[in-house]
Design an enzyme around this catalytic site. Structure first.
Site, mmCIF file in Angstrom:
data_model
loop_
_atom_site.group_PDB
_atom_site.id
_atom_site.type_symbol
_atom_site.label_atom_id
_atom_site.label_comp_id
_atom_site.label_asym_id
_atom_site.label_seq_id
_atom_site.Cartn_x
_atom_site.Cartn_y
_atom_site.Cartn_z
ATOM 1 N N GLU A 70 0.876 -1.185 0.000
ATOM 2 C CA GLU A 70 0.000 0.000 0.000
ATOM 3 C C GLU A 70 0.909 1.229 0.000
ATOM 4 O O GLU A 70 1.896 1.269 0.729
ATOM 5 C CB GLU A 70 -0.887 -0.015 1.252
ATOM 6 C CG GLU A 70 -1.733 1.227 1.416
ATOM 7 C CD GLU A 70 -2.578 1.204 2.701
ATOM 8 O OE1 GLU A 70 -3.093 0.131 3.087
ATOM 9 O OE2 GLU A 70 -2.704 2.280 3.331
ATOM 10 N N GLU B 67 -2.002 11.301 4.172
ATOM 11 C CA GLU B 67 -3.099 11.073 5.124
ATOM 12 C C GLU B 67 -3.036 12.181 6.169
ATOM 13 O O GLU B 67 -1.951 12.666 6.515
ATOM 14 C CB GLU B 67 -2.949 9.715 5.810
ATOM 15 C CG GLU B 67 -3.349 8.541 4.942
ATOM 16 C CD GLU B 67 -3.281 7.246 5.713
ATOM 17 O OE1 GLU B 67 -4.346 6.728 6.104
ATOM 18 O OE2 GLU B 67 -2.165 6.761 5.923
#
Ligand code: MG
Length: 522
Positions: free
Chosen positions: A396, A401
């Site tokens: 990933e 974020e």
């Protein structure tokens, strides 16, 4: 050592030289000019930064001095048929087409320069110029359509008389003027300004290029591709904002017409370093209104917490949760019950539409403010969706974020089988910015076979290597060698999003653009 050679040209030679000097008013020219390798066309010359008059010889000289690849100017014709360089149909309140040149020329430009005739202007533009094309805009006549064609014919004849065909590009809002020039001078470069014809039309009409207001290309992004397919030259006017200039540079426009040539030259230079060999391969500029482009985006739908105990239900194709407006994608979380969730939001993905293995991925975004928000810009591999692998073995890549409970702290992370957040061994980095809520920042990664570099606003802030610090280099340690797709979402609450402030809704992430570049060699 240089040999000094004596050349005896004889009496006949001298006579011929004198004769040719007497009969020819043509300038001595470098016929093979190597135009500057940039896309910068100074609009009415380079006048703005130095406070020069537009369309003055001084501003033309400045554009040549800067080595712009082009300098644009406007041509009109006086009542006594003198071609002059000026923009407006009036000059000092005198109607140009109804006033003789001597009356107009009695009034100087504000820098003391004489109102230039086209001949003077072209001669000035051919002196000491080995870089700059002359972009000659022929203004249609206010008197009649026919007079516009007469003006065009006279301009072409003058350019021919001065032997400057190789330096001049003709542009006009009147397509018939350009069609006439295409007949008179079939090898000349012609570009249409009005912005109301697709590139395929120009091809058929024998016009070589589109020189449209840049907004036309935002409205019809397919024209950019179609122009390239049809060998139609791309030019855009009049582009002065850095973000718009960047967009045109990213799309490899042949020419960009600007009042800010110095800025565009600077951006061009910076870009050469930042983007090296990268070519734009996929983008959404979010210029159409309504739901996101279904040829580019899919949705994930559901409210099962996504393994993180998240509190939102992701809905598809609901205009209140995901829409494009004012050139931006909006992903909106609402305090609204749906099935077992108290909140709705959206999670867009390019899965099934576009995947890539290696490249530069750029997302320009403003983040939502408030406790409980958890926006993310990230990537997962196709192998996970195809159930060929499970998480975290598949890998990933988290480009960005942010959680509202820790404002302005931007995180970037790689997860793998051996290094992931379940064991707190993920490969990650975080950085506190000053304002992620009211300012768009460019979040990007450069992903190559052995490295992934993370950037904010083109500044490198974290680089991960395959085998870094003795890490495993197999799929367990570095699974970043397969096609990944992009995900944009706004989660609410959950293991990391944490406590939710119910007064913050609607909360939204705004995305200006997504651009993906690749190196043809990789
Ligand atoms: Mg013009």
């Amino acid at each position: 050592m240089n040999k000094i050679r004596k050349i005896n040209i004889g009496i006949t030679g001298i006579v011929l030289l004198i004769f040719s000097a007497c009969v020819s008013t043509k300038p001595t020219l470098i016929n093979k000019i190597s135009f500057a390798k940039n896309s910068v066309v100074a609009h009415r010359g380079a006048w703005k930064k130095n406070g020069l008059p537009e369309n003055s010889i001084a501003s033309l000289k400045q554009a040549i001095e800067l080595k712009c690849t082009g300098s644009e100017f406007d041509v009109r014709m006086t009542a006594d048929n003198v071609l002059i360089v000026t923009h407006d149909p009036t000059y000092n309140n005198l109607e140009i087409e109804k006033t003789n040149y001597s009356d107009l020329a009695a009034l100087k430009l504000f820098n003391g320069e004489k109102l230039p005739t086209l001949k003077e202007y072209l001669l000035a533009g051919s002196e000491n110029n080995n870089s700059t094309r002359l972009f000659c805009e022929i203004k249609p006549s206010k008197v009649s359509k026919e007079r516009g064609i007469v003006i065009a014919t006279k301009v072409v004849q003058l350019v021919r008389d001065l032997n400057l065909q190789h330096m001049v590009t003709y542009i006009s809002f009147d397509i018939d003027i350009l069609k006439k020039i295409a007949v008179l001078e079939p090898n000349s470069s012609t570009q249409y300004l009005e912005g109301n014809k697709p590139p395929e039309y120009l091809k058929i009409a024998g016009i070589k290029g589109a020189d449209y207001h840049y907004f036309n290309y935002k409205k019809h992004p397919e024209w950019i591709e179609n122009a390239k397919k049809n060998d139609i030259i791309l030019n855009a006017w009049t582009v002065n904002e850095a973000s718009d200039l960047e967009w045109l540079l990213a799309n490899n426009f042949d020419f960009i017409t600007t009042d800010e040539p110095e800025l565009l030259l600077k951006l061009t230079k910076e870009r050469k370093i930042l983007y090296k060999d990268y070519q734009l391969v996929w983008a959404d500029e979010f210029n159409t209104a309504g739901l996101p482009d279904s040829t580019k985006w899919n949705y994930n739908v559901g409210g099962d917490g996504y393994g993180n105990n998240e509190k939102q239900f992701y809905l598809e194709k609901t205009l209140e949760n995901s829409f494009v407006k004012d050139g931006k994608l909006h992903i909106v979380a609402l305090k609204k019950e749906h099935q077992n969730s108290q909140y709705t939001s959206a999670r867009l993905t390019t899965y099934g539409k576009y995947s890539l293995q290696y490249g530069k991925i750029e997302v320009m975004a403003k983040l939502p403010e408030g406790k409980g928000t958890w926006p993310a810009i990230w990537m997962l591999p196709e192998s996970l969706r195809k159930k060929e692998e499970t998480w975290p073995t598949c890998g990933e890549i988290d480009i960005m974020e942010h959680v509202g409970n820790d404002p302005n702290m931007v995180h970037t992370t790689l997860h793998t089988q051996l290094y992931n957040h379940m064991h707190n061994t993920q490969i990650s980095h975080f950085e506190r910015l000053t304002d992620v809520f009211n300012t768009s920042h460019l979040y990007s990664v450069e992903w190559e076979p052995d490295t992934i570099k993370f950037f904010i606003d083109n500044k490198l802030f974290f680089e991960a290597f395959k085998g870094q610090d003795g890490k495993d280099t197999s799929n367990e340690g570095w699974p970043f060698d397969k096609p990944y797709f992009l995900i944009l979402n706004l989660a609410i609450g959950g293991n990391w999003g944490g406590e939710i402030d119910d007064t913050i809704f609607p909360a939204q992430m705004q995305i200006d653009y997504v651009r993906i570049y690749q190196k043809p060699t990789l």
